[in-house]
Every structure is written in structure tokens, then in C-alpha cells.
Design a protein around this motif. Sequence first.
Motif, PDB file in Angstrom:
ATOM      1  N   GLN A 292      46.169  12.513  82.131  1.00 32.03           N
ATOM      2  CA  GLN A 292      45.860  12.873  80.753  1.00 32.03           C
ATOM      3  C   GLN A 292      44.360  12.679  80.537  1.00 32.03           C
ATOM      4  O   GLN A 292      43.644  12.231  81.435  1.00 32.03           O
ATOM      5  CB  GLN A 292      46.659  11.985  79.793  1.00 32.03           C
ATOM      6  CG  GLN A 292      46.294  10.515  79.915  1.00 32.03           C
ATOM      7  CD  GLN A 292      47.116   9.626  78.998  1.00 32.03           C
ATOM      8  OE1 GLN A 292      48.258   9.929  78.677  1.00 32.03           O
ATOM      9  NE2 GLN A 292      46.528   8.518  78.573  1.00 32.03           N
ATOM     10  N   CYS A 293      43.917  12.985  79.337  1.00 33.25           N
ATOM     11  CA  CYS A 293      42.502  12.808  79.022  1.00 33.25           C
ATOM     12  C   CYS A 293      42.133  11.336  79.165  1.00 33.25           C
ATOM     13  O   CYS A 293      42.851  10.452  78.696  1.00 33.25           O
ATOM     14  CB  CYS A 293      42.233  13.280  77.595  1.00 33.25           C
ATOM     15  SG  CYS A 293      40.493  13.157  77.140  1.00 33.25           S
ATOM     16  N   SER A 294      41.006  11.054  79.819  1.00 41.29           N
ATOM     17  CA  SER A 294      40.665   9.650  80.028  1.00 41.29           C
ATOM     18  C   SER A 294      39.805   9.060  78.907  1.00 41.29           C
ATOM     19  O   SER A 294      39.408   7.906  78.973  1.00 41.29           O
ATOM     20  CB  SER A 294      40.020   9.441  81.408  1.00 41.29           C
ATOM     21  OG  SER A 294      38.966  10.337  81.614  1.00 41.29           O
TER      22      SER A 294
ATOM     23  N   HIS B 225      37.339  18.111  75.691  1.00 40.52           N
ATOM     24  CA  HIS B 225      36.522  17.848  76.873  1.00 40.52           C
ATOM     25  C   HIS B 225      37.130  18.580  78.068  1.00 40.52           C
ATOM     26  O   HIS B 225      38.344  18.696  78.195  1.00 40.52           O
ATOM     27  CB  HIS B 225      36.449  16.343  77.155  1.00 40.52           C
ATOM     28  CG  HIS B 225      35.590  16.014  78.338  1.00 40.52           C
ATOM     29  ND1 HIS B 225      34.240  16.300  78.347  1.00 40.52           N
ATOM     30  CD2 HIS B 225      35.876  15.462  79.532  1.00 40.52           C
ATOM     31  CE1 HIS B 225      33.743  15.924  79.522  1.00 40.52           C
ATOM     32  NE2 HIS B 225      34.716  15.418  80.244  1.00 40.52           N
ATOM     33  N   ILE B 226      36.260  19.093  78.926  1.00 40.92           N
ATOM     34  CA  ILE B 226      36.695  19.851  80.097  1.00 40.92           C
ATOM     35  C   ILE B 226      36.558  18.975  81.345  1.00 40.92           C
ATOM     36  O   ILE B 226      35.496  18.394  81.586  1.00 40.92           O
ATOM     37  CB  ILE B 226      35.811  21.111  80.285  1.00 40.92           C
ATOM     38  CG1 ILE B 226      35.876  22.010  79.053  1.00 40.92           C
ATOM     39  CG2 ILE B 226      36.179  21.851  81.557  1.00 40.92           C
ATOM     40  CD1 ILE B 226      37.073  22.901  78.985  1.00 40.92           C
TER      41      ILE B 226
ATOM     42  N   PHE C   5      36.638  19.177  85.401  1.00 42.73           N
ATOM     43  CA  PHE C   5      36.563  20.171  86.470  1.00 42.73           C
ATOM     44  C   PHE C   5      37.293  19.700  87.711  1.00 42.73           C
ATOM     45  O   PHE C   5      37.333  18.502  88.023  1.00 42.73           O
ATOM     46  CB  PHE C   5      35.100  20.462  86.833  1.00 42.73           C
ATOM     47  CG  PHE C   5      34.389  21.235  85.751  1.00 42.73           C
ATOM     48  CD1 PHE C   5      34.650  22.586  85.563  1.00 42.73           C
ATOM     49  CD2 PHE C   5      33.467  20.600  84.926  1.00 42.73           C
ATOM     50  CE1 PHE C   5      34.000  23.302  84.563  1.00 42.73           C
ATOM     51  CE2 PHE C   5      32.821  21.310  83.920  1.00 42.73           C
ATOM     52  CZ  PHE C   5      33.088  22.656  83.737  1.00 42.73           C
TER      53      PHE C   5
ATOM     54  N   ASN D  40      37.786  15.621  88.639  1.00 48.95           N
ATOM     55  CA  ASN D  40      36.829  14.579  88.285  1.00 48.95           C
ATOM     56  C   ASN D  40      37.089  14.115  86.851  1.00 48.95           C
ATOM     57  O   ASN D  40      36.946  14.882  85.901  1.00 48.95           O
ATOM     58  CB  ASN D  40      35.407  15.138  88.418  1.00 48.95           C
ATOM     59  CG  ASN D  40      34.357  14.066  88.202  1.00 48.95           C
ATOM     60  OD1 ASN D  40      34.629  13.025  87.613  1.00 48.95           O
ATOM     61  ND2 ASN D  40      33.155  14.311  88.689  1.00 48.95           N
ATOM     62  N   PHE D  41      37.489  12.841  86.716  1.00 46.43           N
ATOM     63  CA  PHE D  41      37.823  12.294  85.404  1.00 46.43           C
ATOM     64  C   PHE D  41      36.736  11.381  84.842  1.00 46.43           C
ATOM     65  O   PHE D  41      36.976  10.640  83.895  1.00 46.43           O
ATOM     66  CB  PHE D  41      39.161  11.536  85.465  1.00 46.43           C
ATOM     67  CG  PHE D  41      40.335  12.461  85.614  1.00 46.43           C
ATOM     68  CD1 PHE D  41      40.855  13.114  84.516  1.00 46.43           C
ATOM     69  CD2 PHE D  41      40.894  12.698  86.859  1.00 46.43           C
ATOM     70  CE1 PHE D  41      41.926  13.983  84.646  1.00 46.43           C
ATOM     71  CE2 PHE D  41      41.961  13.568  87.003  1.00 46.43           C
ATOM     72  CZ  PHE D  41      42.479  14.211  85.894  1.00 46.43           C
ATOM     73  N   LEU D  42      35.565  11.412  85.446  1.00 42.99           N
ATOM     74  CA  LEU D  42      34.469  10.605  84.892  1.00 42.99           C
ATOM     75  C   LEU D  42      34.054  11.221  83.555  1.00 42.99           C
ATOM     76  O   LEU D  42      34.204  12.419  83.333  1.00 42.99           O
ATOM     77  CB  LEU D  42      33.284  10.576  85.857  1.00 42.99           C
ATOM     78  CG  LEU D  42      33.550   9.861  87.178  1.00 42.99           C
ATOM     79  CD1 LEU D  42      32.284   9.851  88.032  1.00 42.99           C
ATOM     80  CD2 LEU D  42      34.035   8.436  86.952  1.00 42.99           C
ATOM     81  N   LEU D  43      33.554  10.369  82.686  1.00 46.87           N
ATOM     82  CA  LEU D  43      33.234  10.831  81.337  1.00 46.87           C
ATOM     83  C   LEU D  43      31.741  10.751  81.062  1.00 46.87           C
ATOM     84  O   LEU D  43      31.066   9.833  81.545  1.00 46.87           O
ATOM     85  CB  LEU D  43      33.959   9.956  80.303  1.00 46.87           C
ATOM     86  CG  LEU D  43      35.490  10.017  80.321  1.00 46.87           C
ATOM     87  CD1 LEU D  43      36.047   8.919  79.431  1.00 46.87           C
ATOM     88  CD2 LEU D  43      35.969  11.391  79.870  1.00 46.87           C
ATOM     89  N   PRO D  44      31.235  11.692  80.265  1.00 49.71           N
ATOM     90  CA  PRO D  44      29.833  11.596  79.853  1.00 49.71           C
ATOM     91  C   PRO D  44      29.664  10.435  78.876  1.00 49.71           C
ATOM     92  O   PRO D  44      30.640   9.986  78.254  1.00 49.71           O
ATOM     93  CB  PRO D  44      29.582  12.934  79.161  1.00 49.71           C
ATOM     94  CG  PRO D  44      30.918  13.421  78.736  1.00 49.71           C
ATOM     95  CD  PRO D  44      31.910  12.886  79.716  1.00 49.71           C
TER      96      PRO D  44
ATOM     97  N   HIS E 167      28.658   9.986  75.901  1.00 47.67           N
ATOM     98  CA  HIS E 167      29.060  10.007  74.503  1.00 47.67           C
ATOM     99  C   HIS E 167      30.571   9.898  74.309  1.00 47.67           C
ATOM    100  O   HIS E 167      31.032   9.737  73.190  1.00 47.67           O
ATOM    101  CB  HIS E 167      28.508  11.264  73.814  1.00 47.67           C
ATOM    102  CG  HIS E 167      29.125  12.550  74.291  1.00 47.67           C
ATOM    103  ND1 HIS E 167      28.749  13.151  75.464  1.00 47.67           N
ATOM    104  CD2 HIS E 167      30.098  13.323  73.762  1.00 47.67           C
ATOM    105  CE1 HIS E 167      29.459  14.265  75.634  1.00 47.67           C
ATOM    106  NE2 HIS E 167      30.298  14.379  74.612  1.00 47.67           N
TER     107      HIS E 167
ATOM    108  N   VAL F 228      32.439   7.658  76.136  1.00 49.46           N
ATOM    109  CA  VAL F 228      32.856   6.327  76.588  1.00 49.46           C
ATOM    110  C   VAL F 228      32.706   5.361  75.432  1.00 49.46           C
ATOM    111  O   VAL F 228      31.697   5.374  74.734  1.00 49.46           O
ATOM    112  CB  VAL F 228      31.989   5.868  77.781  1.00 49.46           C
ATOM    113  CG1 VAL F 228      32.344   4.451  78.187  1.00 49.46           C
ATOM    114  CG2 VAL F 228      32.167   6.821  78.939  1.00 49.46           C
TER     115      VAL F 228
END
Lengths: 444, 136
Positions: free
Chosen positions: B10-12, B117-118, B120, B127-131, B133, B135
Motif C-alpha cells: 500500500q502507500c507508504s 503519489h506515484i 515507479f 521503489n517505495f522510498l518517499l520524497p 515532503h 515523510v
Amino acid sequence: MPEYLVLLAQTHESFRKAELEALAVLENISVDLSSHDEKSPFLYVTLQDDDEAKRLIQRSILARAVYELWGKADSENALHEDVRHRSSSRFEKYKTPSFKFDFISHRGSRTKSQQRDMFESFDYLGFDGPIKMRDPDEIFTIIEEYEPAYHSNTDPPRLSHIFFGRFIGESQRDVVDKYDLKKRRYIGTTSFDAELALISCNIALAGPQKIVYDPFAGTGSFLVAASHFGAMALGSDIDGRQIRGKKARNITTNYDQYKLQSFFLDTFVGDFTHNPIRASFKLDAIVCDPPYGVREGLKVLGSRDTERYADKKPTVLENGDLSHLRPDYIPPKKPYHFDALLDDLLEFAARNLVDEGRLCCWMPTANEDYGERTIPKHPELELISNCVQEFNRWSRRLLTYVRKVREGDDAGLVSSHREKKVYSQVQFRDKYFSGFSATANSVV
Amino acid sequence: MKLLTANFVQCSVKACSATPKCFPLHFDQQTADVPLELAHEDVDFSPEFIYNILPRIDWPALLITARELGNNMLPETTPEIENPNAPENEQILRDLHTLLLETQIIQGSMRCENCNHIYFIRDSIPNFLLPGHLVQ
């Protein structure tokens, strides 16, 4: 019930009992291992039959083999007496099958002709079957152990134990060599010792029809070990470079190398403190070596500069693009505390493990300050074993927890009752670099 | 990334995980840079594994994912299977095996319906790392 002798490897002694206990759980065997002695390569167990004995050790890494015990003593003469006394009722059954004799010595040796004399001293068994060196029906084994020679090389070594038994089955100890990191195509600085990875996966009860997850997968050491035992392996890591590897050398090519492709589920890039696995999806086991930051300081998603993203707005580049949508975007990371990460890990395990699923997690400790307090706890997880691998000034421990059975309507729901903790300012990493001596200053 | 995996991620973003819209992630909007690419990769068939994993599958979410990827063949509810080795169950288990384990999303993007949020997927690895803004 018949007595069996398990011959154990003389290495990682503190893991041997935990491994056998796990294998007994997997095979649904009830066995008393309380006589296990870390100093001895021998373990006596009472089991239903040969089949149980075979199943108990067939996946073991730290056992070598199992034998039906025909006699044990402290001298050759006494051994013959014990074999006659204990096992004479068995002789008849093995009168006609083909057979051979085997000889194993611990801390000692005998020449071929001495061994032959020994074999012949058992002629009273009355075996008339053909002797076949290859694929005999039965293998009878003499195992002896000598006392350690501490001081002089001149005294002849003293025999301390001698056994006679019928070979029942072998372990999987030979796969340690197959998975040796030296022969693995894709490894990295954090690749985990193959033998201990396999043992960890045994203790975690990795096996067919199960999903095993490593949230700090790195180059996938625990993934291939879990898959070796038939589990579907899932891994993630905050470091995408390790997860992806290079074109011709990566986790997938390791799976090709070991012909385990069908046991690879997936890997993804992700931060454990922002884990995308949904709460309702249950995993059978979690096996991992969390990053304690000796190689690299422990990092999670976030920014050191708490003001930087306070507006919660994406960063817009000069050309109007959003920076985080560029393929080369590197998300900001901040330092994190190892103890906090362990607590997060336990919380995740309590939430996402199936009932009685296991969490096997490695934890480093500086020997000087190891104590009960150091072991992380969680109300929904029961710590069932704590195995230690000693180094000079530090050690690392494999902690194994079992997810308690959820009760009633509560199934799958864990209330968030975490207290705000204050974590010690001195981390393992700091002690590692200061030689575990004076209390180091913190970097976090 | 296999379809089975798409059924449990799911969305992280922390703020999204409290909302039902964070799951499943959607494949309905793809970008030109990373066009959706699917492939078939052989995996040994284990009826017991599929049988064992079936209760853990979120079926409505699987229906959504499969539809977005162009598969409208799934039954509306989780198939009921008592014996994974019974001959009459082989076909459905094989079909699920093909769908869940052999269908690879080589590349593409997944969208969170809550925050948009997308995420890829490249070279089969999401890739579930987040930018910064997103976090907390």
C-alpha cells in the motif's frame, strides 16, 4: 522407545539446540533435548522410530548424522559388553542384509589396519550378509572421542567415549559449502555468512508454502537461505543499489546460480519505518540482520533539518519539474537509533506475523554491557531462544520470537500502546569504533 | 514485481495508511517515461502454496489490480477450495498461480488514490522510498 545418537558439528554450539528444537516443531516430533551439552559433539535422544530420527535431522545444518544407539562406553571392552547387553535382540534382524562398517574419531585417529581389527572385533554380531562398500543396506559406525590434550604431546591421548550405532540418516551440513559466499556470484559488504543464514532460516521454520520476509535484505543472503528450504522469499532494503545489484550480478542471478528461481517472491526498495506491506497481510516468518550502522550509519527516510519540509510541499526545480519525479531523485535520509529500529521491528512482527510465526533477528552487543535489559521485548511476542556468536570484544545474538496466538475477535489487531521511549545516546556503532573501551560520544 | 506482491503493498505515506484509499495502489495512470510492461516468467507450480496463500489475498483488491492490467476473467469472490490436490481444483489453482506468481510487472507506475503519489517499478523492482515532503 529406541535411543538415538545425534552427532553434532563442533561449531556455533549455542545454536545447535535451538536448531534441533525448531526442526522438531517443523516435523511435529516431541523430543527431549535437555541433555544437550555445548561441549560435546554427542546428543542422546529418545524417539519413536528411525523415521522420526531421519526427519529430525534431515534439514539440520549443525547436526551431522543420526545413529540408532547400539552401545556406549568408555573403553573398547566395555563397549562390546554394552552392545551385547543392550542390543543382542537386534542382531538377528541384520543377519542377511548387505552392510559395511564406518569409523569416526574425534581428536584422535587410527590406522586402516587398526580400524579393520576393530571392525573384526564385532564378529559376534553374526552378520552374514555381503559386505558392500557402495550403497550397503546398513552402515554400522564406531564413533570415538578422546580427551582434549591440553599440555603435552607426549602422552598418548586418552579415550573418553566410544559408541557403536546403526546409521539412520544424514543432515544437510554439506549445503554450507554450496552456499559459501566465496562461490556466490553477487555479494556485498553486508552479505551474511551462509552457514548462519541457513541456521537462522531453520530456526525461523522457513519451509514450503510459507512466505519469509527480510526487511533489511541487502544482497539477499537470508532470502536464498529461506528459499533453499522451500519458502517463498520476500526482501526489501532502503538501499536500492544493493537490491538491484548490477546487470549480470544481482539477487536474481544468485537465484539462477542456485536454481531456486521458483522460490523467489519479490524484492522492493523501501524504508522499514515507512513499510508498504499492509497490516492485514500475514507473513510466516521474518529473518533479518538489522543494520547497526558499523558499515554505514543507520539511516531512515526523513530529513535532519526538521524545518526543510515543514510546508509539506514538493520541491519544484527551476524548469518547473517536481524534483521527486526525476529518475535520479535521491530521497532525504536522517540518522536513526538502532534500539528504536528494533522496537519498530518487533511492532511490525507482532502486527504482520501469522499466529506462531517467528521473528529471527540478529543483534550485536558489546560484551561489557550485555544484560537482560538489552533484549527488546514485546507483549505479543515470546522470546524463545537467544543464541550467541562470540567475537573478541563484542558478540552478536540471534534472538528468536514467536508471535503469540491471537485471541477471539482480537485476531490481527494490535493496539498501539507504545510508550515514548528515550533511547540511550551511545550506540553500538560508537562503541565499535572506540574499541569498546571508554564511553564514546554519540554521533546521533 | 509479481501480482501477488501488488496485493499486499500500500502507500507508504504514514498519513495515507489510516485511510482505506491507500490500498490497492492503482495501475490506471501510466507515464510515457516508464510505460507499463508485463511479462510472463515461469515458476514451478505448487498447488499447496496457492491454496495456503488464498485466504491472505484481498480479493476485491486483486480484482481491481487485474482489471487495471487488462484481466477481466476473475470470479467476483474468492474461490472456495477444500482440497488443493483434488483434480477438479487444478485448473483454478493453475490459473491463480499464473496470475499471482508468473505475471511480472517489469516496469510501470502505481498510484495512491489518497495522496496521488506515484511509485515507479523499474527492472521489476518497485521503489517505495518517499520524497522529503511526504515523510512525517
